[in-house]
Design a protein around this motif. Structure first.
Motif, PDB file in Angstrom:
ATOM      1  N   ARG A 106       0.843  -1.236   0.029  1.00  0.00           N
ATOM      2  CA  ARG A 106      -0.131  -0.034   0.065  1.00  0.00           C
ATOM      3  C   ARG A 106       0.806   1.281  -0.033  1.00  0.00           C
ATOM      4  NH1 ARG A 106      -5.266   0.221  -0.412  1.00  0.00           N
ATOM      5  NH2 ARG A 106      -5.562   1.716   1.391  1.00  0.00           N
ATOM      6  N   ARG A 107       2.131   1.213  -0.609  1.00  0.00           N
ATOM      7  CA  ARG A 107       2.984   2.380  -0.806  1.00  0.00           C
ATOM      8  C   ARG A 107       3.812   2.980   0.232  1.00  0.00           C
ATOM      9  NH1 ARG A 107      -0.357   6.970  -3.409  1.00  0.00           N
ATOM     10  NH2 ARG A 107       1.750   7.624  -4.045  1.00  0.00           N
ATOM     11  N   ASP A 110       6.664   4.713  -0.784  1.00  0.00           N
ATOM     12  CA  ASP A 110       6.556   6.172  -0.991  1.00  0.00           C
ATOM     13  C   ASP A 110       6.493   7.077   0.253  1.00  0.00           C
ATOM     14  OD1 ASP A 110       6.109   5.449  -3.567  1.00  0.00           O
ATOM     15  OD2 ASP A 110       4.080   5.823  -3.577  1.00  0.00           O
ATOM     16  N   THR A 159      -0.934   8.682   3.176  1.00  0.00           N
ATOM     17  CA  THR A 159      -0.409   8.888   1.798  1.00  0.00           C
ATOM     18  C   THR A 159       0.765   9.698   1.957  1.00  0.00           C
ATOM     19  OG1 THR A 159      -1.820  10.710   1.556  1.00  0.00           O
ATOM     20  CG2 THR A 159      -2.840   8.846   0.649  1.00  0.00           C
TER      21      THR A 159
END
Ligand code: FES
Length: 346
Positions: A106-107, A110, A159
């Motif tokens: 899920r990143r 990043d 995020t």
């Protein structure tokens, strides 16, 4: 497993527990017989780490060993094995970023780049002493992946943008709210509750101690409460004055088709939009005009304390009511936000 060495230089020559920690130490020691007190090594190392600015110096480990009458090497073995114990100085806010498979898918990579660019290399402490970070294995919150732990709290469903915002706020001394950063309650579905919607599942009323029936030495059934059952509240709810009925925001009636698409506000999915519409809230301008008392009322009504402020609904609503766009509304308009689509949307 990575080889972990403690920082001898940074730890100085001495360590002592804070006086206010002594009752907690006594609490842990009282759990074990005198000749088994070394069983308290993990809680005492944890307390030592808390009293030593978030990491374990070599003198702190010796102090724990002396208290528990353990050989120093036994305490070092425990401290160097568990990654919850840090062996070199960390920032006042230490970020543990989960890089295990569910978060990685899920990143999480990043998020690592955000930490790298905002803080520096792993375990580097920023010049102002506020931030440091490291990658850790699963923190047991995979359902809210990707996530980080900052000091004692979890920040979930992140995020790169939301983590960046959290770190910027910490850098600037602004308070940040732990918990999920998408439109969901804890680990419930995005967009609001769908199947398990009964209020009793979330208001604490099911947390009573249960006595299993038919056990040989089962404790007697607890006496029924002497007072007529009052609605249960959590401690947080109990401490907070209940919003008054006249704090309910102004509502309007409009013709079908004149509603604003409230899902263009980050934090409002189809379920929350429906609940707001049922309340009589259809327009951005209504939300933009909410007072703090209105916000409390709506949060209480929708059972998500602190969320409207955290997600900044009012600032978003003001921009949208003025005909401007937000970064989030642009993504909704482009069909990029799955949780903002109505059933049947493509
Ligand atoms: S994999 Fe990240 S919390 Fe479990």
């Amino acid at each position: 497993m990575a080889l972990r060495r403690f920082d001898i230089e940074a730890g100085g020559d001495s360590f002592s527990f804070k006086p206010e920690t002594e009752p907690t130490i006594a609490f842990w020691l009282a759990k074990y017989p005198e000749d088994k007190k070394r069983s308290a090594v993990i809680p005492l190392l944890w307390l030592a780490q808390k009293d030593n600015a978030g990491w374990l110096s070599e003198p702190a480990m010796r102090e724990v060993a002396d208290r528990l009458e353990m050989p120093y090497i036994r305490v070092y073995e425990v401290a160097t094995f568990y990654t919850m114990f840090r062996l070199q100085p960390v920032g006042k806010f230490h970020v543990q970023l989960c890089g295990t498979t569910p978060c990685m898918l899920r990143r999480a990579n990043d998020l690592k780049e955000v930490c790298q660019s905002k803080i520096g290399n792993k375990m580097h402490v920023t010049d102002d002493g506020r931030l440091s970070w490291e990658e850790v294995e699963c923190l047991g919150a995979c359902v809210n992946a990707p996530m980080v732990q900052i000091n004692d709290y979890y920040y979930e469903d992140l995020t790169p943008e939301s983590l960046g915002e959290i770190l910027s706020k910490i850098e600037n001394g602004v308070e940040v709210q732990p918990g999920t950063y998408v439109d969901r309650l804890n680990s419930a579905p995005e967009g609001g509750l769908t199947s398990l919607t009964e209020a009793g599942l979330f208001d604490g009323s099911r947390n009573e101690i249960a006595v299993l029936p038919n056990l040989p030495d089962a404790a007697p059934e607890p006496e029924p409460a002497p007072v007529a059952a009052a609605p249960k509240t959590t401690l947080i709810e109990a401490a907070k004055p209940k919003p008054k009925a006249d704090d309910k925001p102004d509502v309007i009636e409009i013709a079908a088709g004149e509603e604003d698409d409230l899902k263009r506000i980050k934090g409002i999915g189809p379920v929350n939009e429906k609940a707001l519409n049922e309340l009589g809230v259809y327009k951005f301008r209504q939300i933009a005009a909410w007072t703090p008392a209105n916000v409390d009322w709506v949060e209480d009504f929708m059972s998500f304390p602190g969320r409207i402020e955290r997600e900044d609904w009012i600032a978003q609503a003001k921009q949208l009511a003025a005909g401007e766009e937000t970064e989030f509304s642009k993504r909704v308009d482009a069909g990029e936000v799955e949780s903002s689509k109505d059933e049947g949307d493509e």
